[in-house]
Write an enzyme that holds these catalytic residues in place. Structure first.
Site, mmCIF file in Angstrom:
data_model
loop_
_atom_site.group_PDB
_atom_site.id
_atom_site.type_symbol
_atom_site.label_atom_id
_atom_site.label_comp_id
_atom_site.label_asym_id
_atom_site.label_seq_id
_atom_site.Cartn_x
_atom_site.Cartn_y
_atom_site.Cartn_z
ATOM 1 N N GLY A 650 0.801 -1.195 0.096
ATOM 2 C CA GLY A 650 -0.042 0.070 0.234
ATOM 3 C C GLY A 650 0.935 1.368 -0.087
ATOM 4 O O GLY A 650 0.215 2.234 -0.470
ATOM 5 N N GLU A 651 1.964 1.202 0.526
ATOM 6 C CA GLU A 651 2.767 2.565 0.602
ATOM 7 C C GLU A 651 3.388 2.620 -0.975
ATOM 8 O O GLU A 651 3.834 1.980 -1.574
ATOM 9 C CB GLU A 651 3.782 2.336 1.682
ATOM 10 N N SER A 652 3.485 3.969 -1.046
ATOM 11 C CA SER A 652 3.829 4.615 -2.487
ATOM 12 C C SER A 652 5.164 4.161 -2.833
ATOM 13 O O SER A 652 5.859 3.843 -3.860
ATOM 14 C CB SER A 652 3.834 5.990 -2.404
ATOM 15 N N LYS A 654 6.879 1.808 -1.510
ATOM 16 C CA LYS A 654 7.263 0.305 -1.897
ATOM 17 C C LYS A 654 6.647 -0.214 -3.326
ATOM 18 O O LYS A 654 7.308 -0.803 -4.189
ATOM 19 C CB LYS A 654 6.370 -0.716 -1.072
ATOM 20 N N ILE A 655 5.386 0.580 -3.734
ATOM 21 C CA ILE A 655 4.983 0.451 -5.049
ATOM 22 C C ILE A 655 6.079 1.166 -5.954
ATOM 23 O O ILE A 655 6.198 0.166 -7.032
ATOM 24 C CB ILE A 655 3.619 1.368 -5.295
#
Length: 1443
Positions: A650-652, A654-655
């Protein structure tokens, strides 16, 4: 139209007769001779006439024909050519123009011109087509003739496929269409079809399909006929596939095969006729598609047809299944609305093509590729159709593909079973009952393929990248066979058939097993990349079996590791390191491959790990991305596949990291129109945003296509991406959501386009398909997985079933399960099966039934279950363990009902190895067969099959009973037959062949079933059960004498419990005691190493309660005597003899038993027959018991004393043997001296017996043993002990008896005292020289004197005995004379006096004062008084000499 009987080269109408003679006996003309030519000419002539006749009937042709009859030049060219043919045909075939020189086109062209003419009507065209058909069916066009056959065939094909005619009425139109189909099929069936080119065959198929399509608006007959013809055409073409050489027949220039085009099939060109009416025209416009030249003007080389046309036709058939896509309809989403007609038609033809092509398809890559990709993709779609017909056909096709091409369809088959079979066979996924039924039938058909499940297991379950297909299918069958809250249905029975087919396949393979199937436990000793495990040879079982086991081991460990990882990622990785599936020092590639190839991982945890900023996690992420193959793949497809393997964090940040890794990998493999990896990254982000926008219900205003294109401007290195490219991406995302989260609630995977693309990629890299043979290499592992659910499923169906057919099916399943369990040593499985079966016998709860025997006979299910369970016990008893308890429960119930055969409790050696059954004429009770022995105090009911049956038939006169009905008699008869089939007795008779563990379990089961003995008397039923169990236990003990060590401890403890718990005589303790004796009797000759154990067990008899022992004493003694007589030579140890003699000693005081007991002792001791150092003392003690016993005649006591006295001979013999014993001699001699002492001590005790005869005989015997010691190596010290412990003690005891006991108790004690004095004197004198050497001789001598003195004073009957008064002085006198003569009695010293000398004479003077003067008369006395002797020494006892 009938086929004329023509005699030509290919027709031989009378096969039975000789080809050299016709019906009238004449020899027929050779093929192609004048007669054959005349026949063909006649046929052609008649066909010309037929065509002209129909043309005359037509107004147009008839009028023209009449008006121009005189003017030949005005006739139409069609008529002219026909007439010309008729004129010429009879001139052909003569010597000038033989038929072999005539080109077929010459006589075919007039008919073909009529067919092609658009001026002719339907009737005329039809007759012309019939003529062509007739000529084709005559098979006069032979490819080998080489006279224009190829041109003629091409002419016919082109004419028929471009046939034109005027439509006058629907009926005639349909007739012509049918004729066209008939001719097309005849073309393909004729010999000359071999000269057709690939393009012609495609044209024929295309034309045929056009007729099929056009027939849709026509009558039912044409529709059916056209479809049938198309189907036969496909069959005809593909039947040639096995004969085509590898690669097929290819033209030198590859043509564009556009001949088979379904688009053209849907458009029918029409032309205007003179009357303005529309006429259907078949093949209009074909010239451009089927031209003889390509666009570049290159001529296509026409060669015989082969693979190219088959590929085109097969591709066309597959494309028919894409109709749903073209009209925007999916079979999976709107199944009911979709027309099943076309797909069914196409599927049926595809199925035929595969059936006929068979395994030959695999030789042709193009054809195989069509099946692997396009066909299977369509089958996956149509497999989810609501139409049972379509589903059934699809399953049939897949079954055929499995049979012929499975080695090339590994992943396709997995996908079909995962997405179709597993989904539709269960109602929980929304499948209708019909879908479930069809799917289950298909699955059962697969299961009936002998090696199907084995191959699923080897190729899929043992592959880390594939699902556990075997396990899932086996579970599906098991669950589907379970009736849950509903009656048994055909679906349940169907699933059971499949399950049993799998099990039966395993059972059948056992017969083909080799001896080297044992597999050693697997353990990975060191790390190696698990995803790179390869097999050296996938076709050699010696290689692939080990490889498959190893892969399955790895897969199981990975699954366990996944489970640990889902709970704690760190511990999960540590576990895998511990099992050597990951290296001790983690590297990014191994962890990435663990994430990529392991099923069951928590996708949220994987996503978090991959998105982590830790350097190691970033490295793992890049290695993870590098495991994907995005070569030439669309961006959205690649992104779908990538994101399906984990959940996007969900974290940007990590994306960002995840998408960067994806973009880098994608750009490296599929740059296509992307300028750089940044463009791939931005576009990937954009697609995810679009996906969220389109498929999130909370977003109200959706992004349009223009918005998406606008958002992605200038991202491709500063340039725009092509609009078409972005449009395609936009619609792909809108139609099909990218799932960024794991699918919840989905028990199956949908086959999306992206997944299919990925599957096709994997299929090129997957390991080769392993083909299993008929040996059971993997069956043990497979059966271990499915055995539990299988037994449960068969049991439930058996329970619910009501029809005999289902019962027998279940029984077959039970027996197959038992066979497999036994072969693979799966004891737990066999035990579960036995437990389950025993419940169905109804024997365990038959006590609740009023008439259990009748009820059992009427219950076929119970009888079948009983036969089955005992069949398993007889065949596979080796592998039964705890199941014996349940089997025994059934046996006990049958016993209580009196249904068991009499031989059940007998042992195998009953008739052959028993010694004589009587001792001294008294019968010895059998210890086993309760049907032959009446147990004490426990009347037994009638037992055995016939006994039970006779009870039913008998009528008690005191209590009148109703005569049994015919139904009852029949039921009882069925019961008896069932029990006979069970062969229950052989279980115990053949127990010697059982495996050791099984044997021990059956013994434990018997002990358990017998129950713990109670001191309080139990119920008759309980006692009867305990007795029966004991009988069986003894039977198997005797049948397993070679393995008695396994059973003995348990048997002994059980008998010991019975013996120690019983306080009153009863059948159980009787059976226990005599059974124990029987075991000893039978086993002693064979088991010398266990002789002590066996004999020690007989000590239990000594522990019997007094009342019990008394009741059975005589019979016990008879058994012991029998044992001794048979096995005396086998009893070696002292312990063994102690038990025997103890038992015999007890009988000495028993009125009934003493005689038999003494006989046994007599057998042992007579002439020393069985006396040995080991049993000597024990036998002496037993003899003493008999000698002292006042039971019976005194004569027996005397005989016992004689036995004791005679035993001296044995001591002398053994002493003589010790001289050769070497170093052991002294030790042996010491033992002999001890035995002699024990003998004389025993005799001493008997010397005190109340009975005069016994007492006196004992004294004589003692005297014999003391005096007759020649040859026995006795020491002086031994004699000292003999005097102290035996002679002096005996004298003292006798003196005490004479003084203190009544003469009534001890008659004539005087005589006994006299004998004892004589004994004392004789023994003393005999051993005087030996005793004189002892330092304690003086003490011994004084002891002799003191006892003589006492005896002189003893009063018998109140007065001193005259006889003693007379005897003792005489004895003493003779003793003194001997001592004097030997120089023993002399006065030695004159210094200090001699107290011993004085004491001697003191005692002597007390006995007889005159003795001194008698022994030392006159001068000797004076010398003694003067204190000197002639030699100058003092008188007294001489000093003991050193010798």
């Amino acid at each position: 139209m009938g086929r004329p009987r023509l005699q030509n080269s290919t027709i031989n109408p009378i096969e039975e007769e000789s080809p050299d003679a016709t019906e009238d006996g004449s020899t027929p003309p050779p093929p192609g001779g004048p007669a054959a030519a005349a026949d063909l000419a006649c046929v052609i002539c008649s066909e010309v006439s037929a065509v002209l006749a129909v043309m005359r009937r037509n107004v147009r042709w008839g009028g023209r024909y009449a008006s121009t009859a005189d003017d030949h030049h005005l006739e139409h060219s069609l008529i002219q050519s026909l007439k010309s043919l008729r004129r010429q045909v009879f001139s052909w075939g003569d010597a000038r123009r033989p038929w072999s020189t005539i080109e077929p086109s010459a006589y075919l062209r007039p008919f073909v011109d009529v067919v092609r003419s658009d001026e002719t009507g339907a009737p005329i065209t039809g007759v012309a087509l019939s003529s062509v058909y007739k000529i084709l069916t005559l098979d006069v066009l032979e490819p080998e003739s080489g006279t224009g056959v190829e041109a003629a065939m091409h002419l016919i094909v082109e004419a028929v496929t471009s046939c034109r005619f005027e439509v006058t009425d629907l009926a005639s139109e349909e007739a012509v269409l049918m004729k066209i189909l008939q001719v097309l099929l005849a073309i393909m069936r004729s010999q000359a079809s071999a000269v057709l080119s690939n393009q012609h065959v495609c044209t024929i198929a295309n034309t045929c399909f056009r007729v099929v399509h056009q027939a849709g608006t026509k009558g039912e007959l044409l529709q059916r006929f056209s479809r049938h013809t198309m189907h036969e055409l496909v069959r005809c073409i593909f039947s040639q596939l096995p004969d085509v050489e590898d690669g097929g027949t290819l033209p030198s220039v590859k043509p564009e095969m556009g001949a088979v085009d379904k688009d053209q099939a849907f458009g029918i060109k029409q032309m205007e006729n003179g009357n303005g009416s529309a006429e259907p025209v078949i093949g209009a416009g074909d010239e451009n598609a089927l031209g003889s030249e390509t666009e570049n003007g290159m001529k296509i080389m026409v060669e015989p047809y082969g693979i190219p046309c088959m590929v085109e036709i097969f591709h066309f058939l597959c494309s028919l299944l894409n109709v749903a896509d073209q009209i925007g309809m999916s079979p999976a989403t709107n199944q009911i609305a979709f027309d099943e007609d076309v797909p069914l038609f196409a599927l049926a033809m595809i199925n035929s093509a595969i059936e006929l092509g068979g395994s030959s398809i695999s030789k042709h890559p193009k054809l195989l590729s069509l099946i692997q990709d396009e066909l299977f993709r369509n089958l996956m779609q149509f497999g989810l159709s609501m139409s049972p017909l379509i589903l059934s056909t699809v399953c049939s096709i897949v079954l055929n593909l499995y049979r012929h091409l499975r080695t090339n369809l590994k992943l396709q088959l997995e996908a079909f079973f995962s997405c179709v079979i597993l989904r539709l066979a269960q109602s929980r996924y929304g499948a209708s009952y019909h879908q479930q039924e069809v799917t289950m039938e298909a699955l059962v058909d697969f299961c009936r393929q002998k090696n199907f499940m084995a191959e699923m297991y080897a190729n899929l379950d043992c592959d880390i990248t594939c699902s556990n297909m075997f396990e899932e299918l086996a579970n599906l069958l098991s669950k589907s066979a379970f009736p849950v809250n509903c009656p048994l249905s055909s679906m349940h029975v169907l699933a059971l058939d499949g399950l049993i087919a799998v099990i039966q396949g395993m059972a059948d393979r056992i017969g083909n097993a080799s001896s080297s199937l044992e597999q050693s436990p697997l353990e990975l000793e060191e790390y190696s990349p698990f995803w790179t495990v390869k097999c050296e040879n996938y076709s050699d079982p010696d290689h692939w079996v080990k490889f498959v086991h190893r892969r399955k081991y790895i897969k199981r460990r990975l699954m366990i590791g996944a489970d640990h990882f889902n709970r704690d990622p760190k511990k999960g990785l540590e576990f895998l390191q511990g099992t050597h599936l990951l290296p001790e020092k983690l590297d990014p590639q191994s962890v990435a491959c663990f994430f990529r190839y392991t099923a069951g991982l928590d996708k949220n945890l994987v996503g978090d790990f991959l998105g982590n900023h830790d350097e190691f996690c970033v490295q793992v992420l890049h290695e993870f991305a590098w495991t994907f193959d995005f070569q030439d793949m669309n961006l959205d497809t690649a992104l779908r596949l990538f994101l399906e393997t984990f959940r996007l964090p969900g974290e940007s940040q990590k994306i960002q990291r995840v998408l960067e890794a994806f973009s880098e990998r994608y750009y490296e493999q599929s740059p296509q129109i992307l300028a750089d990896k940044d463009a791939a990254l931005v576009l990937a982000y954009s697609l995810i945003m679009l996906n969220t926008d389109q498929h999130n219900v909370q977003v109200k205003k959706k992004m349009t296509e223009e918005d998406f294109i606008r958002n992605n401007r200038r991202i491709n290195g500063g340039s725009d991406l092509p609009r078409e490219f972005l449009t395609e991406l936009y619609h792909s995302i809108c139609r099909n959501e990218i799932r960024t989260a794991p699918e919840q609630g989905f028990g199956f995977t949908e086959m999306s386009p992206s997944r299919w693309i990925d599957l096709m990629r994997k299929s090129k890299k997957t390991s080769p398909y392993i083909v299993c043979d008929s040996r059971p290499f993997l069956d043990r592992d497979m059966f271990a997985i499915m055995s539990g659910p299988t037994i449960a499923a068969i049991s439930v169906v058996f329970d619910y079933a009501e029809h005999e057919e289902v019962f027998f099916t279940c029984v077959d399943g039970f027996l197959a399960v038992a066979k497999i369990s036994a072969y693979h040593h799966l004891e737990d499985v066999l035990d579960d099966l036995v437990v389950s079966l025993c419940k169905f016998t109804t024997l365990l709860n038959s006590s609740l039934v009023e008439e259990p025997v009748t009820a059992f006979g009427d219950d076929i299910k119970a009888r079948l279950a009983t036969e089955t369970v005992f069949s398993i016990a007889n065949r596979y008893g080796d592998c039964i363990r705890t199941g014996w308890r349940n089997i025994l429960d059934c046996i006990l119930r049958l016993h209580k009902l009196g249904l068991l055969p009499a031989r059940v409790a007998s042992d195998a050696a009953d008739d052959s190895e028993l010694p004589p059954d009587s001792v001294h004429g008294k019968p010895v009770p059998s210890s086993l067969s309760t049907s032959h022995v009446q147990t004490m105090g426990t009347p037994r009911r009638s037992s055995g099959l016939m006994g039970r049956f006779s009870q039913l038939l008998s009528l008690d006169t005191e209590e009148p009973r109703l005569q049994p009905t015919e139904q009852q008699l029949a039921a009882h008869q069925r019961t008896l037959q069932t029990i006979q089939k069970c062969r229950i007795d052989s279980i115990f008779i053949e127990s010697k062949f059982l495996h050791a563990d099984s044997l021990m379990q059956i013994a434990r089961a018997l002990i358990w079933a017998a129950g713990r003995p109670q001191k309080v008397s139990s119920s008759p039923d309980d006692e009867d059960t305990a007795v029966f169990c004991l009988e069986l236990l003894i039977a198997i003990t005797l049948n397993n004498r070679d393995r008695i060590g396994l059973l003995w401890q348990g048997v002994y403890e059980h008998i010991a419990n019975i013996v120690q718990s019983t306080v009153m005589p009863c059948a159980l303790v009787e059976k226990a005691v005599f059974g124990l004796l029987r075991i000893c009797q039978r086993l002693l000759p064979y088991k010398e190493n266990l002789a002590d154990e066996l004999l020690r067990s007989l000590q239990l008899v000594l522990k019997l309660d007094a009342r019990v022992a008394d009741a059975y004493c005589e019979n016990i003694t008879q058994e012991v005597t029998r044992l001794v007589k048979a096995n005396a030579t086998h009893i070696k140890s002292q312990m063994g003899w102690r038990t025997i003699t103890s038992l015999l000693s007890i009988t000495a005081r028993h009125p009934e038993a003493s005689e038999v007991g003494f006989e046994a002792l007599l057998f042992i001791m007579s002439e020393g027959a069985h006396l040995s150092p080991a049993n000597y003392v024990l036998c002496i003690e037993a003899s003493r018991q008999f000698a002292e016993s006042r039971v019976g005649l005194t004569d027996r006591s005397v005989r016992a004393l004689d036995l004791m006295a005679e035993s001296m001979n044995c001591l002398a013999c053994w002493s003589n043997e010790t001289r050769e014993a070497g170093a052991e001699a002294e030790k042996i001699s010491e033992g002999i001296r001890e035995m002699w002492l024990r003998l004389v001590q025993a005799l001493r005790k008997i010397c005190l017996d109340q009975r005069e005869e016994v007492r006196n005989h004992a004294l004589l015997s003692l005297q014999r043993c003391l005096a007759g010691v020649e040859g026995v190596c006795l020491l002086s010290s031994t004699w000292l002990q003999a005097f102290d412990l035996v002679i002096f003690t005996m004298l003292d005891d006798l003196l005490e008896i004479a003084q203190n006991h009544s003469q009534k108790d001890y008659r004539n004690m005087e005589g006994t005292l006299l004998h004892s004095m004589k004994l004392l004197s004789k023994v003393f004198l005999q051993q005087l020289q030996e005793l004189f050497g002892l330092s304690s001789f003086c003490k011994l001598w004084l002891g002799v004197l003191s006892r003589m003195e006492k005896y002189m004073k003893v009063k018998v009957r109140g007065k001193k005995s005259d006889k003693l008064q007379e005897l003792i002085p005489e004895l003493l006198k003779s003793t003194l004379f001997v001592m004097k003569s030997k120089g023993i009695l002399a006065k030695r010293s004159t210094i200090g006096g001699d107290s011993l000398w004085e004491l001697t004479w003191l005692h002597v003077n007390n006995i007889s004062p005159s003795l001194q003067s008698e022994v030392f008369p006159g001068q000797e006395i004076d010398q003694l008084h003067s204190g000197s002797q002639p030699d100058g020494s003092r008188p007294g006892l001489a000093e003991p000499s050193a010798g």
